[in-house]
Design a protein around this motif. Structure first.
Motif, PDB file in Angstrom:
ATOM      1  N   GLN A   1      59.497  41.043  30.175  1.00  0.00           N
ATOM      2  CA  GLN A   1      58.957  41.989  31.150  1.00  0.00           C
ATOM      3  C   GLN A   1      57.546  41.566  31.535  1.00  0.00           C
TER       4      GLN A   1
ATOM      5  N   TYR B   1      59.494  47.150  38.565  1.00  0.00           N
ATOM      6  CA  TYR B   1      59.534  46.576  37.223  1.00  0.00           C
ATOM      7  C   TYR B   1      60.048  45.145  37.375  1.00  0.00           C
TER       8      TYR B   1
ATOM      9  N   GLU C   1      70.083  54.700  32.671  1.00  0.00           N
ATOM     10  CA  GLU C   1      70.795  53.455  32.396  1.00  0.00           C
ATOM     11  C   GLU C   1      71.437  52.964  33.671  1.00  0.00           C
TER      12      GLU C   1
ATOM     13  N   ALA D   1      65.886  53.022  30.278  1.00  0.00           N
ATOM     14  CA  ALA D   1      64.477  53.409  30.412  1.00  0.00           C
ATOM     15  C   ALA D   1      64.294  54.897  30.165  1.00  0.00           C
TER      16      ALA D   1
ATOM     17  N   PHE E   1      67.890  52.728  39.228  1.00  0.00           N
ATOM     18  CA  PHE E   1      67.296  51.414  39.439  1.00  0.00           C
ATOM     19  C   PHE E   1      67.978  50.768  40.638  1.00  0.00           C
TER      20      PHE E   1
ATOM     21  N   ILE F   1      60.650  50.832  29.731  1.00  0.00           N
ATOM     22  CA  ILE F   1      61.884  50.053  29.660  1.00  0.00           C
ATOM     23  C   ILE F   1      62.057  49.640  28.203  1.00  0.00           C
TER      24      ILE F   1
ATOM     25  N   PHE G   1      60.856  41.146  35.738  1.00  0.00           N
ATOM     26  CA  PHE G   1      61.299  40.440  34.542  1.00  0.00           C
ATOM     27  C   PHE G   1      61.402  38.952  34.843  1.00  0.00           C
TER      28      PHE G   1
ATOM     29  N   LEU H   1      72.168  42.595  35.336  1.00  0.00           N
ATOM     30  CA  LEU H   1      70.972  43.076  34.641  1.00  0.00           C
ATOM     31  C   LEU H   1      71.246  44.495  34.170  1.00  0.00           C
ATOM     32  N   SER H   2      71.248  44.697  32.863  1.00  0.00           N
ATOM     33  CA  SER H   2      71.465  46.031  32.278  1.00  0.00           C
ATOM     34  C   SER H   2      70.126  46.550  31.781  1.00  0.00           C
ATOM     35  N   LEU H   3      69.790  47.772  32.175  1.00  0.00           N
ATOM     36  CA  LEU H   3      68.494  48.353  31.819  1.00  0.00           C
ATOM     37  C   LEU H   3      68.663  49.751  31.240  1.00  0.00           C
TER      38      LEU H   3
ATOM     39  N   LYS I   1      73.300  49.199  35.560  1.00  0.00           N
ATOM     40  CA  LYS I   1      73.749  47.802  35.519  1.00  0.00           C
ATOM     41  C   LYS I   1      73.728  47.319  36.968  1.00  0.00           C
TER      42      LYS I   1
ATOM     43  N   LYS J   1      67.075  45.959  27.725  1.00  0.00           N
ATOM     44  CA  LYS J   1      67.272  45.046  28.847  1.00  0.00           C
ATOM     45  C   LYS J   1      68.163  43.894  28.392  1.00  0.00           C
TER      46      LYS J   1
END
Length: 136
Positions: free
Chosen positions: A90, A99, A127, A117, A37, A69, A101, A113-115, A129, A72
């Motif tokens: 989202q 993507y 993953e 998917a 990401f 996702i 948000f 922002l921690s994701l 951050k 989050k």
């Protein structure tokens, strides 16, 4: 083929696995670490804002559409306030691999922002951050 029965058996034993291995070669899939990401913008306005990220395949640099996702979180951990969390909603994507948000950033400073998917056709979880600045 050799006439000696022992030589014939040895040839079959040595060549058999080579033929069967070539018949079972599977196409190579990407490693989940091949995906990343990236923030579309390094800053966002305090208050109601939209944070956009791009999911790319690092091997090709191309965007990865249709990821799911499922995790989050948005917090102020970069400013030592991990307990300062805000809700994320989202939004529909405006282009493949992007993507978006919606969030309400309550104060200026560093936000993380921690994701998590899932990429279609891959096993494992992407993953990341990502840290950006909220500005007035």
């Amino acid at each position: 083929m050799p006439k000696n029965p022992f030589a014939r058996a040895l040839s079959a034993a040595l060549l058999g696995p080579a033929f069967s291995a070539s018949a079972t070669i599977l196409p190579a899939h990407a490693d989940i670490k091949d995906y990343q990401f990236q923030l579309v913008q390094q800053e966002a306005k305090v208050g109601e804002t939209v944070v956009a990220v791009r999911l790319i395949d690092k091997r090709t640099g191309k965007p990865v559409p249709d990821a799911v996702i499922f995790a989050k979180r948005l917090d102020m951990a970069p400013d030592s306030m991990e307990e300062m969390v805000t809700r994320l909603e989202q939004l529909p994507s405006t282009e493949p691999g992007i993507y978006r948000f919606k969030a309400k950033l309550s104060m200026a400073g560093g936000w993380r922002l921690s994701l998590g998917a899932k990429v279609q056709g891959e096993t494992g979880t992407v993953e990341d951050k990502l840290v950006f600045q909220a500005v007035k």
